[in-house]
Design a protein around this motif. Structure first.
Motif, mmCIF file in Angstrom:
data_model
loop_
_atom_site.group_PDB
_atom_site.id
_atom_site.type_symbol
_atom_site.label_atom_id
_atom_site.label_comp_id
_atom_site.label_asym_id
_atom_site.label_seq_id
_atom_site.Cartn_x
_atom_site.Cartn_y
_atom_site.Cartn_z
ATOM 1 N N GLU A 201 7.811 -14.263 8.926
ATOM 2 C CA GLU A 201 8.957 -13.478 9.405
ATOM 3 C C GLU A 201 9.695 -12.848 8.231
ATOM 4 O OE1 GLU A 201 9.967 -16.133 13.397
ATOM 5 O OE2 GLU A 201 10.806 -16.712 11.463
ATOM 6 N N GLN A 202 9.822 -13.582 7.146
ATOM 7 C CA GLN A 202 10.480 -13.039 5.950
ATOM 8 C C GLN A 202 9.742 -11.803 5.431
ATOM 9 O OE1 GLN A 202 11.120 -16.064 2.894
ATOM 10 N NE2 GLN A 202 11.319 -17.639 4.479
ATOM 11 N N LEU A 203 8.405 -11.863 5.446
ATOM 12 C CA LEU A 203 7.633 -10.751 4.890
ATOM 13 C C LEU A 203 7.820 -9.491 5.731
ATOM 14 C CD1 LEU A 203 5.750 -10.011 2.583
ATOM 15 C CD2 LEU A 203 3.816 -10.683 4.008
ATOM 16 N N GLY A 204 7.815 -9.633 7.058
ATOM 17 C CA GLY A 204 8.079 -8.481 7.911
ATOM 18 C C GLY A 204 9.477 -7.938 7.690
ATOM 19 N N LEU A 205 10.447 -8.825 7.524
ATOM 20 C CA LEU A 205 11.827 -8.397 7.291
ATOM 21 C C LEU A 205 11.925 -7.593 5.998
ATOM 22 C CD1 LEU A 205 14.786 -8.486 8.117
ATOM 23 C CD2 LEU A 205 14.973 -10.721 6.999
ATOM 24 N N MET A 412 1.149 1.846 10.240
ATOM 25 C CA MET A 412 1.205 0.660 11.089
ATOM 26 C C MET A 412 2.591 0.430 11.674
ATOM 27 S SD MET A 412 -1.414 -2.087 9.354
ATOM 28 C CE MET A 412 -1.243 -3.221 10.736
ATOM 29 N N LEU A 413 3.572 1.212 11.274
ATOM 30 C CA LEU A 413 4.905 1.108 11.864
ATOM 31 C C LEU A 413 4.999 1.830 13.198
ATOM 32 C CD1 LEU A 413 6.987 1.636 8.600
ATOM 33 C CD2 LEU A 413 6.817 -0.491 9.905
ATOM 34 N N MET A 414 3.964 2.615 13.553
ATOM 35 C CA MET A 414 3.964 3.253 14.862
ATOM 36 C C MET A 414 3.939 2.168 15.940
ATOM 37 S SD MET A 414 1.472 6.603 14.352
ATOM 38 C CE MET A 414 0.217 5.843 13.303
ATOM 39 N N PRO A 415 4.730 2.308 17.006
ATOM 40 C CA PRO A 415 4.840 1.229 18.003
ATOM 41 C C PRO A 415 3.518 0.823 18.636
ATOM 42 C CG PRO A 415 6.594 2.825 18.308
ATOM 43 C CD PRO A 415 5.657 3.418 17.299
ATOM 44 N N LEU A 436 5.042 -3.699 4.393
ATOM 45 C CA LEU A 436 5.167 -2.656 5.410
ATOM 46 C C LEU A 436 4.157 -2.863 6.531
ATOM 47 C CD1 LEU A 436 5.748 0.559 3.276
ATOM 48 C CD2 LEU A 436 7.279 -0.344 5.018
ATOM 49 N N ARG A 437 2.975 -3.331 6.194
ATOM 50 C CA ARG A 437 1.981 -3.619 7.223
ATOM 51 C C ARG A 437 2.425 -4.795 8.090
ATOM 52 N NH1 ARG A 437 -2.572 -0.680 6.154
ATOM 53 N NH2 ARG A 437 -2.589 0.279 4.092
ATOM 54 N N HIS A 438 3.084 -5.764 7.475
ATOM 55 C CA HIS A 438 3.575 -6.903 8.252
ATOM 56 C C HIS A 438 4.759 -6.504 9.128
ATOM 57 C CE1 HIS A 438 1.139 -10.239 6.558
ATOM 58 N NE2 HIS A 438 0.911 -9.311 5.643
ATOM 59 N N ALA A 439 5.574 -5.593 8.649
ATOM 60 C CA ALA A 439 6.631 -5.068 9.520
ATOM 61 C C ALA A 439 6.020 -4.346 10.712
ATOM 62 C CB ALA A 439 7.535 -4.115 8.726
ATOM 63 N N GLY A 443 6.667 -8.124 16.007
ATOM 64 C CA GLY A 443 7.143 -7.636 17.293
ATOM 65 C C GLY A 443 6.101 -6.884 18.083
ATOM 66 N N ARG A 444 4.828 -6.986 17.685
ATOM 67 C CA ARG A 444 3.730 -6.361 18.410
ATOM 68 C C ARG A 444 2.783 -7.462 18.904
ATOM 69 N NH1 ARG A 444 7.052 -2.514 17.740
ATOM 70 N NH2 ARG A 444 6.804 -1.015 16.053
ATOM 71 N N VAL A 445 1.828 -7.051 19.707
ATOM 72 C CA VAL A 445 0.694 -7.905 20.044
ATOM 73 C C VAL A 445 -0.520 -7.287 19.370
ATOM 74 C CG1 VAL A 445 -0.726 -8.874 21.887
ATOM 75 C CG2 VAL A 445 1.729 -8.519 22.263
ATOM 76 N N VAL A 446 -1.292 -8.096 18.668
ATOM 77 C CA VAL A 446 -2.449 -7.604 17.921
ATOM 78 C C VAL A 446 -3.718 -7.872 18.724
ATOM 79 C CG1 VAL A 446 -3.870 -7.952 15.858
ATOM 80 C CG2 VAL A 446 -1.377 -7.807 15.659
ATOM 81 N N ILE A 447 -4.508 -6.822 18.914
ATOM 82 C CA ILE A 447 -5.800 -6.919 19.605
ATOM 83 C C ILE A 447 -6.888 -6.533 18.612
ATOM 84 C CG2 ILE A 447 -7.222 -6.055 21.502
ATOM 85 C CD1 ILE A 447 -4.634 -5.276 22.956
#
Length: 922
Positions: A201-205, A412-415, A436-439, A443-447
């Motif tokens: 979570e810290q890395l995405g933040l 990867m920031l595109m919703p 930035l990739r972790h952000a 809050g997404r689901v990865v497929i």
């Protein structure tokens, strides 16, 4: 405001030129805080807001705005303020002085200086050490690298003159930090976090801090150099105007999940199949964000099941978008179409992005972008792929992502994003701006589709990505038709390691079942771990498939295949021929085209130009795709392809001719036979396996290219299974798939006695090679298993491995094997440059209009992965006339002679309009 504090804030500058004049540092910090508020209000997923509120005692929004606002406080240091003489003089005149700076002191970075300031201010505000220790790296890392504690604080104490020695500097730095807090009406003591977020979570933040900084640094924010004009209200007004122009938004919003009688029917217009209903049910039953593994036959509807499961998980757990990772660019394109169809029903304005280097040749993506008119390109390197800049206005059609997201490192920031899995695997590397990739996935689901296709080298990055995703609470859905049990277990173990933040985990027993399709849902809450397994009825009835061996002279031509198809297609029919190398595919196509005519044979491989490959792929999908299309199915057609046809290639052949491959990949190829139900079809499905020659007294031999790609061990085990099927009743597809994969990758003795010695030797060599490749990948991992449980991001980039500037460079890190590069082919004749199609480019290669530029870019081709060729290609340069074009200016131009030929790295490379790029010894 005391006069000393005012004097300091009035001269400390953040940018030397922001629209023609300097920008005060406080103004930039407030701008960034105001942008952060908008990111919180209009972009962040509900799950991210929830955990930040949980961490900060329901003060998540204020904490996020303050953190982003503080990102550049380190610019209040002599090392930064001394960079521009004229501005430095004003700073020193205000009493903020310093001695001359040597090279090391002048290089003291403001990110590290900011970490020192933030740590001091928070400690004085009464924050506990645990809270301070996880916050300062978020400031130190906002330029893409996370330094260690020692490299920051020990160095700062040694470079006191660069950091700012004396009470005047300390007071000014504290005043700046408190000015941001006061503007946000924040009480620092009351804002202290009550718990520490997980490292993922810290890395995405940290990535979102960068996002706020980049928006606030764009040319939408002009310089303000009068303290009297600086205020939070003004910053919010500036940020609101910029946000409106950029048209940024998040995903599908925070609407709670509501059960539907049939979610699949609501999204795709067709009733749910048993597998898809099970996907929804398991997603509804998961108590926490978790891992869902879907194993089902080709054509069963895994993709639709995964998309509706992702929507259920997203609604339930506060996620508002998805990232879909595919093995290749070729498989990403059809998936983009399917995700667009789904997005239409979820939210007609939901932005959907395509993320790979050749997206401009995707028809749907191109159509979206051509409808979009952009006002201009910002100052952070946003690529104008289609030459639309300067036309004025901004009209964004449904599903077109905002132009800001198309800039470097922001995709990867595109919703909602579909792209090559490399982009996710790169998030598992210790590279610059990895946060930035972790952000982007927070809050997404990865497929992730076709996960069986990742070899041992790529799997190390996939395991690392799963650990970080699990640590950040990101739900993950994995898809495969042919997943070996050992591989499934390793993927589950990696995700559980991330959830429990430790290396040693107890994975619950996953009962092997003969049922197929099968789903596995791994959930973990604390020490409680469960794995639910669900089997469903297959939508496709099990069909007997006849399996035949067709031996070939390995040093001969493709006569075996030509004669075979002459017999099988005499009365018509559609065949798919898959060869393991480009050279074998080209030879086979040439012989078949001579026999049947070029109109009845299509050749597909990776050494076609991107435009030609896209056109041929589209033609094959139109002719052999699902029933009901706009193009009639031909009475006879042969598609000759390499492994491109192995994954996400929705064609329906009457028969398959394929080189031998490991059993899971071979079964993937079999999935292209009778893929769709066609009324009146009478021909039974047949598979002919080529690419080997057997010996009565010993093991078979394989083409050198096949052994180079797959290794001898897995080919021997696959050959044993094929020989059994050919001598017996063939295979029942899909019912036999799980058992075949299990036997192909297991330890059971499946080869005949005369192969035993060779198989044991091949197995020993295979294990050595697997170990070597595993160790080679570990060097690049973001953290690895040894750092599981670390509480903060400090030192994450202690051994940074650089950053990829292109898809090729990214692939060279996360994919094993010799590096290859792409070049743009042009011809030269009569003292001028020509396109591959013969249009004139002029003496310097100028591309005067968008159509001509598109034709030139369409002549991009990937070169053979030969080290000498790759090194020679890297020395090529763009043509002089290309430097004004965003894409071509970064390309390598390979100039061909009148025969469409050039010598490079000791090889003669010739482009043939039918065969593609030919590679011969010079």
């Amino acid at each position: 405001m005391p006069s000393e504090r005012t004097a300091a804030l009035a001269v400390l500058w953040g940018k030397s030129d922001a629209g023609g004049q300097p920008n005060l540092l406080l103004q930039h910090l407030l701008d960034t805080a105001a942008v952060a508020e908008l990111i919180w209000d209009h972009y962040l997923a509900g799950r991210l807001k929830s955990w930040l509120d949980d961490v900060c005692g329901n003060n998540g929004r204020s904490f996020f705005a303050l953190l982003c606002g503080w990102h550049d406080v380190g610019k209040a240091s002599p090392a930064f303020q001394g960079k521009v003489d004229e501005l430095a003089q004003a700073v020193q005149a205000a009493g903020l002085t310093w001695r001359g700076l040597n090279r090391e002191s002048a290089g003291w970075h403001h990110t590290c200086a900011g970490a020192v300031i933030v740590r001091s201010v928070l400690s004085e505000a009464g924050w506990g050490e645990e809270a301070v220790e996880w916050v300062w790296p978020l400031v130190a890392g906002h330029h893409g690298l996370l330094p260690s504690r020692g490299s920051v604080f020990k160095t700062a104490s040694r470079l006191r003159n660069a950091q700012g020695a004396g009470e005047a500097w300390k007071a000014a730095q504290a005043a700046l930090a408190h000015a941001v807090a006061d503007a946000l009406d924040v009480d620092l003591a009351r804002l202290a976090p009550v718990k520490t977020p997980r490292r993922g979570e810290q890395l995405g933040l940290c990535g979102f801090v960068i996002m706020a900084d980049w928006i606030a640094s764009s040319d939408h924010f002009t310089g303000v150099f009068s303290l009297a004009e600086v205020s939070m209200a003004a910053a919010r007004n500036r940020a609101a105007k910029a946000w409106a122009k950029l048209e940024l938004r998040g995903g599908w919003g925070a609407a709670p999940y509501r059960r539907m009688p049939d979610l699949v029917a609501a999204r795709f217009g067709k009733s749910a199949r048993p597998l898809q209903s099970a996907c929804v049910e398991l997603a509804e039953q998961m108590g926490v964000p978790a891992l869902l593994v879907i194993e089902a036959p080709m054509g069963e509807g895994k993709t639709e099941g995964a998309l509706v499961a992702a929507e259920v998980l997203g609604r339930r757990f506060g996620c508002d978008g998805i990232f879909v990772g595919m093995p290749t660019q070729a498989t990403s394109d059809p998936m983009f179409d399917r995700v667009l169809q789904w997005a239409d029903q979820v939210d007609r304005e939901l932005p959907v992005g395509l993320l790979h280097g050749k997206r401009m040749f995707n028809r749907r993506w191109n159509a979206l972008q051509q409808k979009t008119h952009f006002a201009g390109i910002d100052d952070l390197g946003c690529d104008d792929e289609f030459g639309m800049a300067g036309r004025g206005g901004s009209v964004r059609p449904e599903h077109a992502p905002a132009q800001w997201f198309l800039g470097a490192k922001r995709g990867m920031l595109m919703p909602v994003t579909v792209g090559t899995v490399d982009h996710l695997l790169y998030a598992a590397t210790r590279t610059k701006h990895v946060m930035l990739r972790h952000a982007g996935v927070a809050g997404r689901v990865v497929i992730l589709d076709e996960v069986h296709a990742y070899d041992v080298y790529m799997s190390q990055f996939l395991h690392e990505a799963l650990r970080w995703l699990a640590d950040a609470g990101v739900p993950v859905i994995l898809l495969s038709a042919t997943l070996p049990p050992q591989q499934r277990e390793s993927l589950m173990r990696a995700y559980l390691q991330g959830v429990q933040s430790r290396r040693a985990v107890d994975l619950p027993a996953v009962g092997e079942t003969s049922g197929y399709p099968v789903l596995h849902a791994l959930t973990a809450a604390g020490v409680a771990v469960t794995c639910a397994t669900r089997t469903t009825a297959s939508w496709r009835p099990t069909t007997p498939v006849a399996v035949h061996l067709r031996e070939e002279a390995l040093d001969g031509g493709p006569e075996t295949v030509v004669n075979l198809l002459d017999d099988e297609l005499r009365a018509g029919g559609c065949a798919l021929v898959i060869r393991n190398t480009v050279g074998r595919a080209q030879q086979t196509y040439q012989a078949l085209a001579e026999k049947w005519g070029a109109d009845e044979v299509i050749l597909l491989h990776a050494r076609l130009t991107v435009a030609e490959r896209a056109a041929r792929t589209g033609k094959a999908l139109d002719l052999l795709g699902p029933p009901g299309g706009s193009v009639a199915r031909p009475s006879r057609l042969i598609v000759v392809a390499t492994q491109l046809a192995e994954q996400s290639f929705d064609v329906d052949a009457d028969l398959l001719v394929t080189d031998l491959a490991p059993i899971d990949l071979l079964l993937q190829r079999v999935g292209r036979v009778h893929r769709h139900t066609r009324p009146g079809r009478t021909r039974p499905p047949k598979v002919f396996v080529t690419g080997l020659r057997t010996h009565p007294a010993g093991p078979p031999v394989f083409p050198a290219g096949s052994e180079h790609i797959y290794g001898r061990y897995l080919l021997l085990r696959a050959a044993a299974l094929v020989a059994d099927a050919a001598a017996g009743d063939g295979w029942s597809i899909p019912a036999d798939v799980p058992d075949l994969v299990r036997r192909g990758y297991g330890d059971s003795d499946i080869v005949v006695a005369s192969w035993q010695e060779a198989t044991v030797a091949a197995h020993d060599s295979w294990q050595v090679e697997q170990r070597r490749r595993r160790q080679a990948a570990e060097v690049f991992l973001l953290a690895g298993e040894s750092e599981l449980g670390a509480p903060t991001l400090s030192g994450l980039h202690g051994r940074a491995t650089g950053e990829a500037r292109s898809d090729d460079e990214m692939a060279s890190v996360v994919r094993d094997g010799p590096e290859s590069v792409e070049v743009v082919l042009v011809r030269q004749g009569g003292g001028r440059y020509l396109t591959l199609g013969g249009r004139s480019l002029g003496p310097s290669g100028d591309v005067g209009d968008a159509a001509l530029a598109e034709e030139v870019v369409g002549s991009t081709v990937r070169l053979p992965a030969r080290p000498a060729v790759t090194e020679a290609a890297k020395k090529l340069e763009p043509l002089p006339g290309w430097y004004g074009n965003g894409w071509l200016s970064k390309s390598y131009a390979l100039v061909l002679d009148e025969r469409n030929s050039a010598i490079l790295g000791g090889r003669r490379l010739t482009y043939d309009k039918h065969l593609g790029l030919l590679d011969e010894r010079a």
